[in-house]
Every structure is written in structure tokens, then in C-alpha cells.
Design an enzyme around this catalytic site. Structure first.
Site, mmCIF file in Angstrom:
data_model
loop_
_atom_site.group_PDB
_atom_site.id
_atom_site.type_symbol
_atom_site.label_atom_id
_atom_site.label_comp_id
_atom_site.label_asym_id
_atom_site.label_seq_id
_atom_site.Cartn_x
_atom_site.Cartn_y
_atom_site.Cartn_z
ATOM 1 N N ASP A 54 -3.362 7.112 4.712
ATOM 2 C CA ASP A 54 -2.735 5.989 5.521
ATOM 3 C C ASP A 54 -4.010 4.982 6.495
ATOM 4 O OD1 ASP A 54 -1.742 3.699 4.885
ATOM 5 O OD2 ASP A 54 -0.119 4.607 6.205
ATOM 6 N N GLU A 55 -3.953 3.721 6.164
ATOM 7 C CA GLU A 55 -4.376 3.137 7.756
ATOM 8 C C GLU A 55 -5.579 3.515 8.012
ATOM 9 O OE1 GLU A 55 -2.458 0.791 9.242
ATOM 10 O OE2 GLU A 55 -0.625 0.963 9.145
ATOM 11 N N ARG A 90 3.089 -10.061 10.376
ATOM 12 C CA ARG A 90 4.151 -9.305 10.047
ATOM 13 C C ARG A 90 5.684 -10.332 9.097
ATOM 14 N NH1 ARG A 90 2.683 -5.038 9.723
ATOM 15 N NH2 ARG A 90 0.763 -6.641 9.116
ATOM 16 N N GLN A 140 -7.154 -4.778 10.163
ATOM 17 C CA GLN A 140 -5.902 -4.355 10.725
ATOM 18 C C GLN A 140 -6.690 -3.519 11.883
ATOM 19 O OE1 GLN A 140 -1.552 -4.705 9.196
ATOM 20 N NE2 GLN A 140 -2.949 -4.604 7.788
ATOM 21 N N LYS A 146 1.058 -1.151 0.259
ATOM 22 C CA LYS A 146 0.200 0.117 0.587
ATOM 23 C C LYS A 146 0.883 1.497 -0.497
ATOM 24 C CE LYS A 146 -0.522 -0.321 4.767
ATOM 25 N NZ LYS A 146 -0.328 1.256 5.611
ATOM 26 N N THR A 147 1.609 1.467 1.254
ATOM 27 C CA THR A 147 2.823 2.473 0.984
ATOM 28 C C THR A 147 3.235 1.988 -0.959
ATOM 29 O OG1 THR A 147 3.994 1.749 2.788
ATOM 30 C CG2 THR A 147 4.644 3.436 2.218
#
Length: 778
Positions: free
Chosen positions: A223-224, A607, A254, A36-37
Site C-alpha cells: 500500500d502507499e 481529504r 500523494q 484502494k483499500t
DNA sequence: AGTCAGCGAGTTTTT
DNA sequence: CTCGCTGACT
């Protein structure tokens, strides 16, 4: 230009479509590790280079400084010239910038102070202390929490009272809330919630200011997004309402910050607010093996309130996920650390590994073991550097210089270090200030007018204010670092610490030195590196932001802190029902509490890039008592065929004896430790391959059984019990201090101590070490 | 005013 | 277990 990357290279089709769709609202569901980044940064580059959008018309908002920093770097790399004009910032720092520009519009002065959770709790305590007829259980901590939640929901004290005022408790919360806000205002201070709330107020009540920012931010990316709360959502809506070029990126799976007001409905309901939103799902994962993803998918699919999606990868199946079960937390930590150690010996970098846990309290076991083995580590979280007492004290002095209205800072340091201004005097001054509606500091300046203050006390207070005034006067010409040095010198702070001669003394002095060097490097780096800029940066800084790259070390942190990070090898530990998921969420009536825990598990699993190890300790020290825990229900949700299960036979793991084969390593000096837990010195010499007895005697030999993370042997290492303490046997009736009476069901010789299983009449079955249980035969 | 012992209570996650 | 607070004593 030529050396810059094409914004569309290395993107898959879905990612590309997300980048190309620049106009109008866009919702990107980005699964863990789906790049996504990369999409956001590519989008920024594409807007600038292909669509001719001016860099300063683009805003990218994140939650953490770390994410902002990373995004900044990647945007710089991809965009090149002019990239610094792109607004990349966190919600909170963006808000500070809005508010610093027009503080008067919300009734503040420009140099307003930002209160962290600790300051805010202190203020709340003062408020509560001033209230009469308190309900039971009216604690600053819980009231602060309730107020924060109200704020995150746009509820004023009046709203709160209107909604829940029939209840004494909530009526009192509303009352405290009202007074708390009043005092914040009087102190020219805002807490974290106010930064957001006041920004919304600023923009919604001042059309011309709003218009100004709307013109500036024609393209907004968040973001997020799953973590935004109602206030943040409102803020984003305000800013985006003119051009409507709002692109939000998030993953409902998340969302793990519900406890602080994040509302998953904001992402799941985005299309309700923006019906014309273009929706993209990114499901290809570039991080983990298929096995890890299968496990993650298997766990998360048990949640109901989520968008259906399924991560996949072309990375291949990979290794199975290791599941290991241990008798105690000590063994669990031993296994994890030894495993890291052996991989390290085979040439892996320590940076490849992270040890994750649900609650910070669990870090101790791992820290102890890492110290024993001489493996460098960094601990993220816990008490952050800027929250340490000595650091906060000095910061309070600096804040006082910057903003004399800040009563919380004044009262914090009025008598720190001790200068003979006692509680009685402080109370008198506080009363006077309250009565005359002036700040505490103002009252100190007028000490002669305050009744009942002795001449001696007045003299000491004058010495204090004189000092402060001097610092303030010197600030413009001397600068931040010199003023800090003056403060340390004038208050004799360091000598006062030394005089206390307790064991934290050294650590505290180191922290002060660390603070000093941070201040110096801050001053060197920035153009506008003045006091207020420093205070601002510091107040929005978290532990995670300080994790330094470079020095090889194992990272220890909570699953929360690990969000957004990835590691080749992850140890997801403490997988006990009652710990992860936590007991209160197991007990909760609200099923969404358990769903949040499950998402946390999902975050933990995802992770890992290559190796994932899950561990479970059957017995753990919690609340000062050994308790037994079954394996986490989340582990059971993972299909067996994905797991490599090796349950050590009986209660003692075979690995402990194997430890003896580990050769000695020369002592290693290491430093680091985020959050000030600097670990240094020669550690671990001579004790490798030791058994418990050796460790215990080594401990005794140091003469300092006191626990300190920086020193080799912690008191948390479970020691053998005093000999001859066991006077009961299976079938006997016994009495326990806490659990009452019960019957001994089993007694097994453990690796270090006899393990007793007792069936208590009221407290259920408990498994404990005989040496600790202190059972009395009846 | 300051120190110290003893007590009780609380324990998730954090910008 | 560990922190923080209270209250008594110096």
C-alpha cells in the site's frame, strides 16, 4: 460463508480488473479516495475464496499501524475464518519480525532494542562529543539526518567517504556514521533505518532464509507504494522475486515523504523493474464533490513529474470551496473554531471536522481557541505520548531490564530521578567502559574497578545496579505491569516529580498513570504480552495510531498526518507563501521541492468530502517575530469560479463582532487528547462572547499566565500592547531590534492594536503590531 | 553535586 | 518564542 461479502461486489470495472488480475506484477495508480483499500482487501478475499490461495501465503504491507489495523479489520470482515493468518503489517514491524527470527544472521541478539529518533540523536551526540576537530555546524540533528539519508540510499560510511570525502564536513559525517553504527551494534540496538537495512541484509545474504519467506509470501501487496524508499523497494523485490505476484498500489501525486527517503521514481519506474506489469488507473473518486476534485486537479496539474490522471466523481458539484483571509492567525483560528461551533450547534458531529496545517507550530492558535470555546479536540502529532520525558524515562528503565547493553537507556536514567550520581562519575565510568570495550552497565557492575570513583559514589551506583538486578530477577514471575510498578516505587519517581512542584507536575503524573494503564491493558490483551513485546510495540507506535474513535472531538493535525484519512469538513489553514509552501522550498534550487509541497496541498484538499475551507492569515508569529505573508501560490492555482471568496473589508474581519451573539454554553468536561495533551476540567465558563479585554483580565485573574495546552488561556493569545508605547507616526524613521532602520509607511488602528507598516532599508516591508514591534523613533 | 540564570540558536514534514 | 546548553555559583 453466506454472510460474507462477495469480493467483487461494489467494485467498478477498473477496480474489478485490478482484483481479478492476481498473477504477476500489478501496478495500481489509485487516486485519492478511489477505493484502494477496498481493492486490496477484495483482492485478498478473492485470492482466498476463489483462487484457493492459503491465507498465510498472502502479505499486505502498509506504512502506518493505523493503515495496517484498518486493513486487518476489513480483511477479517471480508474473508472470515482464517483471515488472521494473512500477514498484514507495516514495513517496520515486518522487519522486526524477520530480524527477531534470525537476529544472529546480522550479528544481533534476539532482544535487540529499537531506537527512536530521540535515542538515535542522543547516541549521535555521544559520538560527536567523542570526536576531535569538528567542522562548523556539526550538530547531532543534522548529522543524524545525513546519516539516515545515506542509509536509505544503501550508502555505507565507506561509500559516503568515497563519494564526498573531499569535503571535510562529509568526511566527518562518514566518520560519525561509522562510529554511530559501531555503537548501535555494541548497544544491541537498531534505529528505524537499520530495521529495514538489516532485513535486506538478512534476506540477501542468506538464501535459505530468503527462500523460506518467499515460500511463505506468494502474493504480496504494498500500500502507499509512492512512499517506499530504495531500501524498502529492495526488500519488496527480494521477497517477490520468486513468485513475482507483486501488487503495488499508490498515487504518485500523494508522495509526500521525500524528505525521509521516499523516492517517487519507485512508482513511476515500476514498469522498468517489472516490464510485464499490468497497470490500472483508478480515477473515480468516491469521497469528494466535483468542486473539490476540480480544485485538486487544478493544483496538481502544475507538477511535471507525474502520471497524468484526472479524478472524477458522480457525487455532484457540491458547495463552493470557501476561501477566507484574515489579518492574524488569531482571527483565522477564531473563524475556523466559530464555524465548527455553529455547525456543531446545527447538529453536526465534531468528528466530522479536521483542522489541517502545514507545521505543528500552528496548532497553538487553534488549540487556544478550542479551549476557549469549550470544544473537545484531539491533537495528533507534536510531541507524541511515548516521546514525553517521564514516559521515556520509565521506558528506559524497562529497556534496561530487558537489555543491559543499551547504553543510551542507562545514561538516560542513571541519575533520573536524582540519586547523586553526577556527571563526573558518569564520565569516569563511561571512559572505563570505552577503554575496556564493555557496556556502560557492565562498567557500573564493576564499579570497584573503575578508577577515581569515590566510595560514596560507588555506593550509590551499587544501589542502582542492585535495584536493576532485582527487577530483572523478578520479571519472569511478576510480569510486566508489576515490574513497572516496582520501578516507580523503588525509584520514588512520582514523589520526585511532585517535589519539583512546577506546573507540568500534574500532567506528568497523569502521563505516568496513562502509561501504567496502557501497560496493564497490553498485558491483559495479548498472549505473549511480555516486556520485549511491549517495548517493540511501543517503539513502533506513533501518535496517529492512538486516535480513538468514539468520543466526539475535532481533530487537529498536519497535512502529513492526515494522509489516508477523510472528513466531511476540512479546514486547510495557514495558506501563506512562506509557510505552505515553506520558505526553504520557495528558496530551493531544486524544483522538485516545490512539487512535493504542491503534492502536500493536493493531499490536503482531497481529504475533504463535502466542505472545504481554505484560510490565510496575512500576519503570523514565526520565529518569535510577526511577519507578513502573501497568500499561498497554491490557492492562486485554484480557479476562482470554484471559490467562495469573502475577504473581510479592511484589516478587521466582521466576524469578530459577530461573536457576541454566540450564546453561552455550559461548561463541559472533556478528556482525550492524543499525545497526552489531556484537556480536562471546567473550561470556558463565563468567558464566552468575551472580547479581548475580558480574556486578558481573566488570564490575569488566574495568576497563571504560563502557557500550557491543558489550561484555559494561553500566552499565545495576542495581548493589547502597553499603553502609550507609540511615539512615532507615518513618515518617521524608526529602528527595529532585528530589522534595523526603516521608514513608517502606514499606521492603521487594528482590532486590538495599531498596525504599523514599515519599509525597512534592508529587511523589506514588514507589517506588525505596534505593541510588539517595539520600534524606536530615531 | 546540584541549581539557576543567562545566552545562543533554531525552527517542516515522521516510520 | 522556546528549548537546550554552558558556566558560574551555592
Amino acid at each position: 460463508m453466506d454472510n460474507l461479502q462477495d469480493p467483487l461486489s461494489f467494485l467498478n470495472d477498473r477496480q474489478k480488473s485490478a482484483v481479478l488480475h492476481t498473477e504477476g506484477p500489478v501496478l495500481i495508480f489509485a487516486g485519492a479516495g478511489s477505493g484502494k483499500t477496498r481493492v486490496i482487501t477484495s483482492r485478498v478475499a478473492y485470492l482466498i475464496r476463489e483462487k484457493g490461495v492459503k491465507p498465510w501465503n498472502i502479505m499486505a504491507i502498509t506504512f502506518t499501524n493505523k493503515a495496517a489495523k484498518e486493513m486487518r479489520e476489513r480483511v477479517d470482515r471480508m474473508v472470515g475464518m482464517g483471515s488472521d493468518a494473512v500477514w498484514v503489517a507495516t514495513f517496520h514491524s515486518s522487519c522486526v519480525r524477520f530480524l527477531r527470527r534470525n537476529p544472529e544472521a546480522v550479528g544481533y541478539e534476539r532482544n535487540f532494542t529499537i531506537y527512536d529518533a530521540d535515542d538515535s540523536r542522543r547516541l549521535m551526540k555521544q559520538v560527536i562529543d567523542g570526536m576531535s576537530r569538528l567542522p562548523n555546524n556539526f550538530k547531532p540533528r543534522s548529522v543524524s539526518g545525513a546519516v539516515s539519508r545515506a542509509k536509505n540510499d544503501f550508502m555505507s560510511p565507506d561509500d559516503l567517504e568515497a563519494e564526498k570525502g573531499y569535503d571535510l564536513y562529509w568526511r566527518s559525517v562518514a566518520e560519525a556514521y561509522r562510529e554511530y553504527q559501531k555503537r548501535l551494534r555494541a548497544n544491541n540496538a537498531m534505529d528505524f533505518d537499520d530495521l529495514l537495512l538489516n532485513s535486506v541484509k538478512l534476506l540477501s545474504e542468506n538464501p535459505e532464509i530468503l527462500e523460506n519467506w518467499q515460500e511463505r509470501f506468494r502474493y504480496i501487496m504494498v500500500d502507499e507504494y509512492q512512499d517506499v524508499n530504495a531500501v524498502q523497494f529492495e526488500l519488496v523485490k527480494l521477497l517477490a522475486s520468486k513468485y513475482r505476484n507483486l501488487c503495488v498500489v499508490g498515487d504518485d501525486d500523494q508522495s509526500i515523504y521525500r524528505f525521509r527517503g521516499a523516492d517517487i521514481k519507485n512508482i513511476l519506474g515500476f514498469e522498468k523493474s517489472f516490464p510485464d506489469a499490468y497497470v490500472v488507473k483508478l480515477e473515480q473518486n468516491y469521497r469528494s464533490t466535483q468542486t473539490i476534485l476540480d480544485a485538486a486537479n487544478a493544483v496538481i496539474k502544475n507538477n511535471d513529474s507525474r502520471r497524468d490522471k484526472k479524478l472524477w466523481t458522480d457525487k455532484g458539484e457540491g458547495e463552493k470551496i470557501r476561501y477566507r483571509e484574515f489579518y492574524s492567525g488569531y482571527e483565522e483560528a477564531g473563524y475556523v473554531v466559530d464555524d465548527i461551533d455553529s455547525k456543531y450547534r446545527k447538529g453536526r458531529s465534531l468528528n466530522d471536522f479536521a483542522i489541517l496545517y502545514r507545521i505543528n507550530a500552528q496548532s497553538r492558535y487553534f488549540e487556544d481557541r478550542l479551549v476557549e470555546e469549550g470544544i473537545p479536540y484531539s491533537l495528533v502529532g507534536g510531541v507524541s505520548f511515548y516521546a514525553r520525558r517521564e514516559v521515556k524515562d520509565i521506558l528506559a528503565y524497562l529497556r534496561l531490564v530487558e537489555s543491559p547493553q543499551d547504553d543510551i537507556s542507562v545514561s538516560r536514567i542513571l541519575n533520573v530521578p536524582k540519586r547523586g550520581i553526577g556527571k563526573t562519575t558518569e564520565n569516569r565510568v563511561t571512559a572505563y567502559a570505552l577503554q575496556h570495550e564493555i557496556s556502560l552497565y557492565e562498567a557500573l557492575l564493576r564499579i570497584d574497578e573503575v578508577p577515581d570513583v569515590s566510595a560514596a559514589a560507588a555506593k550509590k551506583i551499587r544501589a542502582f545496579t542492585d535495584m536493576t538486578e532485582k527487577w530483572r530477577a523478578c520479571l519472569p514471575e511478576k510480569g510486566l505491569a508489576d515490574i513497572t510498578r516496582m520501578i516507580l516505587e523503588d525509584t520514588d519517581y512520582e514523589n520526585q516529580i511532585e517535589a519539583q512542584s512546577n506546573e507540568e507536575e500534574e500532567e506528568r503524573l497523569e502521563n505516568l498513570a496513562e502509561l501504567m494503564s496502557k501497560i496493564e491493558s497490553f498485558q491483559m490483551n495479548g498472549e505473549e504480552a511480555d516486556l520485549s513485546a511491549f517495548l517493540e510495540e511501543v517503539s513502533l507506535m506513533t501518535d496517529l495510531d492512538q486516535v480513538e474513535e468514539g468520543t466526539p472531538r475535532v481533530l487537529l493535525m498536519t497535512v502529513h498526518s492526515a494522509k489516508g484519512l477523510e472528513f466531511p469538513g476540512v479546514y486547510l489553514t495557514g495558506l501563506e507563501d512562506g509557510v505552505f509552501p515553506g520558505q526553504q522550498n520557495i528558496n530551493s534550487f531544486d524544483p522538485s521541492d516545490m512539487e512535493e509541497e504542491r503534492r502536500l496541498m493536493y493531499v490536503g484538499i482531497t481529504r475533504a468530502m463535502d466542505d472545504l475551507t481554505l484560510t490565510h492569515a496575512k500576519t503570523k508569529l514565526l520565529h518569535g517575530e510577526y511577519q507578513s505573508f502573501p497568500v499561498s501560490r497554491f490557492v492562486k492555482e485554484i480557479p476562482k469560479e470554484l471559490l467562495d471568496i469573502d475577504e473581510p473589508g479592511g484589516s478587521s474581519g466582521g466576524y469578530l463582532s459577530g461573536r457576541n451573539s454566540i450564546p453561552e454554553r455550559s461548561a463541559r468536561t472533556y478528556r482525550g487528547a492524543v499525545s497526552g495533551r489531556t484537556v480536562s476540567g471546567d473550561i470556558g465558563d463565563g468567558f464566552h462572547g468575551s472580547d479581548m479585554a475580558e480574556i486578558t483580565s481573566a488570564k490575569a485573574a488566574t495568576g497563571k499566565p504560563k502557557k500550557s495546552p491543558g489550561k484555559p488561556y494561553s500566552s499565545l493569545i495576542e495581548r493589547p500592547p502597553a499603553a502609550g508605547a507609540v511615539r512615532y507616526t507615518v513618515g518617521d524613521r524608526v529602528k527595529h531590534l532585528l530589522f534595523g532602520e526603516g521608514t513608517v509607511k502606514e499606521m492603521n488602528p487594528g482590532p486590538r492594536d495599531t498596525v504599523v507598516t514599515v519599509d525597512f532599508d534592508t529587511a523589506g516591508t514588514k507589517v506588525m503590531y505596534a505593541g510588539f514591534a517595539k520600534l524606536e523613533k530615531l
